[in-house]
Enzyme design. Structure first.
Site, PDB file in Angstrom:
ATOM      1  CE  LYS A   1       1.253   0.283   5.531  1.00 27.81           C
ATOM      2  NZ  LYS A   1       2.288  -0.311   4.658  1.00 27.81           N
TER       3      LYS A   1
ATOM      4  CG  ASP B   1       3.719   0.568   0.439  1.00 25.68           C
ATOM      5  OD1 ASP B   1       4.535   1.446   0.115  1.00 25.68           O
ATOM      6  OD2 ASP B   1       3.281   0.442   1.592  1.00 25.68           O
TER       7      ASP B   1
ATOM      8  N   GLY C   1       9.432 -12.335   5.594  1.00 24.08           N
ATOM      9  CA  GLY C   1       8.610 -11.371   6.299  1.00 24.08           C
ATOM     10  C   GLY C   1       7.140 -11.739   6.226  1.00 24.08           C
ATOM     11  CB  SER C   2       4.654 -12.686   8.048  1.00 27.25           C
ATOM     12  OG  SER C   2       5.071 -12.397   9.379  1.00 27.25           O
ATOM     13  N   GLY C   3       4.588  -9.104   7.624  1.00 25.40           N
ATOM     14  CA  GLY C   3       3.838  -7.939   8.073  1.00 25.40           C
ATOM     15  C   GLY C   3       3.021  -7.286   6.963  1.00 25.40           C
ATOM     16  N   GLY C   4       2.577  -6.047   7.224  1.00 16.58           N
ATOM     17  CA  GLY C   4       1.719  -5.345   6.270  1.00 16.58           C
ATOM     18  C   GLY C   4       2.388  -5.082   4.935  1.00 16.58           C
ATOM     19  CG  MET C   5       6.464  -3.378   2.736  1.00 18.10           C
ATOM     20  SD  MET C   5       5.560  -2.122   1.808  1.00 18.10           S
ATOM     21  CE  MET C   5       6.670  -1.858   0.423  1.00 18.10           C
TER      22      MET C   5
END
Length: 276
Positions: A70, A106, A129-133
């Protein structure tokens, strides 16, 4: 009418380290029902640069981008839409006459859900959370004017970086969070995801769920995660990952084809996609 691939068939695709079937089934279902001369196929790659340049060279109309590409794909794109630029993350590429413009549907989907659910921007939230999403979700909330947010992430470097970028607070876990800080709780981790090691677990404590007002789980499969089920049981307002998955895929479909299917057809496509 039997649909046949021919020299004029428009190709769309997805690119992911671990390709899934939802997008493939969703898009191809709509192509068939609307009698469009399109086809959609999922791919992975060990050469991202050549894959992106191949999209351009072969006139592939659109490409969905998933982790871990991403951000890495950005250097090969001609233009970023504001939805991708504001969070520096891409999940959709549209090819128009060999010119690649990237979007993040998204982000677009979450922004639309904030509006349709009429969530007041004064609502304090906790995002896990801390990811791309997580980046797409937090970016949408930030751009909608939400000032009071906490990022709960076990990965300190990523969690702290995400919090610092938007001026929010970072904590390692939810133990230190008071109910007043968590009127909206958002899960953007794999906790509760079908087939995962934490599929049967709650993303937040029962206490925090009970004391919240709105529960948002970005996990799309199953449609009812343990978090969503518990939130329903205690009568909370709910936004599900299934809502995000369908909205973002619909945005992609519109970008690729220029056609907006009716609501009933979209619901049918979503149901078909989940069965794959």
């Amino acid at each position: 009418m039997v649909r046949m691939i021919n020299k004029d068939t428009t190709v769309c695709m997805s690119l992911s380290a671990r390709p899934g079937n939802f997008g493939t089934r969703f898009h191809n279902y709509l192509y068939e029902k609307l009698d469009l001369n399109y086809i959609y196929k999922a791919f992975t790659t060990n050469n991202l640069k050549d894959a992106i340049y191949g999209i351009k060279a072969l006139a592939i109309r659109g490409c969905a981008i998933s982790m871990p590409y991403k951000q890495a794909c950005i250097e090969f794109i001609d233009e970023l839409d504001n939805s991708a630029k504001s969070i520096e993350s891409v999940n959709t590429i549209v090819n128009t006459n060999h010119y690649l413009k990237a979007y993040n549907t998204d982000y677009i989907a979450v922004a639309k859900l904030i509006e349709s659910n009429q969530i007041a921007k004064t609502t304090p939230f906790v995002l896990k959370g801390s990811g791309g999403m997580a980046n797409a979700v937090i970016g949408a909330f930030y751009d909608k004017g939400f000032k009071h947010g906490i990022i709960a992430a076990r990965n300190e470097s990523k969690g702290q970086a995400l919090a610092n970028r938007y001026g929010y607070q970072w904590v390692a876990d939810e133990a230190s969070i008071s109910p007043e800080q968590a009127k909206l709780i958002i899960n953007v981790t794999p906790i509760g995801m079908q087939g995962g090691s934490e599929a049967d677990q709650l993303a937040f404590s029962e206490t925090l769920i009970e004391q919240s007002e709105i529960v948002f789980d970005v996990v799309a499969l199953p449609v009812e995660t343990p978090l969503i089920k518990y939130a329903k049981r205690v009568n909370k307002k709910i936004i599900s990952g299934a809502d995000v998955a369908v909205l973002q895929a619909l945005e992609q479909f519109i970008l690729y084809t220029g056609i907006t299917p009716n609501e009933q057809l979209v619901l049918q496509a979503a149901e078909f996609a989940r069965q794959g």
